[in-house]
Design a protein around this motif. Structure first.
Motif, PDB file in Angstrom:
ATOM      1  N   ASP A 163       0.859  -1.165   0.031  1.00 32.06           N
ATOM      2  CA  ASP A 163       0.156  -0.083   0.123  1.00 32.06           C
ATOM      3  C   ASP A 163       0.900   1.206  -0.018  1.00 32.06           C
ATOM      4  N   LEU A 164       0.781   2.042  -1.097  1.00 33.35           N
ATOM      5  CA  LEU A 164       1.633   3.044  -1.085  1.00 33.35           C
ATOM      6  C   LEU A 164       0.993   4.586  -1.323  1.00 33.35           C
ATOM      7  N   THR A 165       1.274   5.648  -0.951  1.00 38.24           N
ATOM      8  CA  THR A 165       0.876   6.728  -1.330  1.00 38.24           C
ATOM      9  C   THR A 165       0.470   7.033  -2.962  1.00 38.24           C
ATOM     10  N   LYS A 166      -0.754   7.307  -3.356  1.00 39.52           N
ATOM     11  CA  LYS A 166      -1.067   7.321  -4.829  1.00 39.52           C
ATOM     12  C   LYS A 166      -1.265   8.809  -5.185  1.00 39.52           C
ATOM     13  N   THR A 167      -1.319   9.135  -6.268  1.00 39.56           N
ATOM     14  CA  THR A 167      -1.559  10.546  -6.719  1.00 39.56           C
ATOM     15  C   THR A 167      -3.329  10.372  -6.777  1.00 39.56           C
ATOM     16  N   ALA A 168      -3.760  11.571  -5.802  1.00 44.00           N
ATOM     17  CA  ALA A 168      -5.348  11.783  -5.869  1.00 44.00           C
ATOM     18  C   ALA A 168      -5.800  12.153  -7.206  1.00 44.00           C
ATOM     19  N   GLY A 169      -6.936  11.885  -7.288  1.00 39.81           N
ATOM     20  CA  GLY A 169      -7.554  12.425  -8.742  1.00 39.81           C
ATOM     21  C   GLY A 169      -7.536  11.188  -9.840  1.00 39.81           C
ATOM     22  N   GLU A 170      -6.951  10.054  -9.531  1.00 41.42           N
ATOM     23  CA  GLU A 170      -6.603   9.120 -10.546  1.00 41.42           C
ATOM     24  C   GLU A 170      -7.249   7.808  -9.984  1.00 41.42           C
ATOM     25  N   ALA A 190      -8.718  -2.161  -8.202  1.00 43.22           N
ATOM     26  CA  ALA A 190      -9.399  -0.979  -8.454  1.00 43.22           C
ATOM     27  C   ALA A 190      -9.096  -0.017  -7.162  1.00 43.22           C
ATOM     28  N   HIS A 191      -9.309   1.399  -7.812  1.00 46.23           N
ATOM     29  CA  HIS A 191      -9.111   2.358  -6.562  1.00 46.23           C
ATOM     30  C   HIS A 191      -9.967   3.566  -7.326  1.00 46.23           C
ATOM     31  N   ALA A 192     -10.806   4.345  -6.267  1.00 50.20           N
ATOM     32  CA  ALA A 192     -11.454   5.505  -6.760  1.00 50.20           C
ATOM     33  C   ALA A 192     -10.401   6.696  -6.777  1.00 50.20           C
ATOM     34  N   SER A 193     -10.856   7.689  -7.586  1.00 48.34           N
ATOM     35  CA  SER A 193      -9.969   8.873  -7.707  1.00 48.34           C
ATOM     36  C   SER A 193      -9.791   9.547  -6.359  1.00 48.34           C
ATOM     37  N   ALA A 194     -10.687   9.335  -5.391  1.00 50.58           N
ATOM     38  CA  ALA A 194     -10.528  10.201  -4.003  1.00 50.58           C
ATOM     39  C   ALA A 194      -9.557   9.276  -3.290  1.00 50.58           C
TER      40      ALA A 194
END
Length: 112
Positions: free
Chosen positions: A54-61, A94-98
């Motif tokens: 689990d890594l910090t992801k770019t929000a909005g994607e 899958a991940h939500a953009s938020a």
């Protein structure tokens, strides 16, 4: 076993390119890893090159499972944006953009 075998390579010791906390991703040359302990800049740190993290992801994607994931070495987070970034693996789900954390399968490849 051959006498010239050194280690499997899933975990390696590298110089920390910046101050790191345990669990942060980092890039040294063509090698991406996740720090297994905190380290000061330039200190030797054990890094894991494979596995699901689990890594910090770019929000909005928004992500889809299996989508290629890249390391943004300026923002120090994972992203789906290929341009200017380093391929490190694929989205494990899958991940939500938020979402600000993304589950990533690190494949241990060497970047070009």
């Amino acid at each position: 076993m051959a006498r010239n075998f050194v280690q499997p390579g899933e975990t390696i010791t590298l110089p920390a390119p910046r101050a790191l906390t345990s669990g942060q991703g980092f890039l040294v040359g063509a090698l991406f890893a996740v720090a297994l302990a905190a380290a000061a800049i330039g200190a030797r740190v054990e890094g894991r090159r494979v596995g699901v993290w689990d890594l910090t992801k770019t929000a909005g994607e928004a992500w889809t499972a299996g989508q290629r994931i890249y390391w943004d070495n300026t923002a120090f987070r994972v992203t789906t944006t290929a341009a200017g970034n380093t391929l490190i693996g694929a989205a494990a789900q899958a991940h939500a953009s938020a979402d600000v954390i993304g589950r990533v399968v690190l494949t241990g490849q060497i970047s070009a």
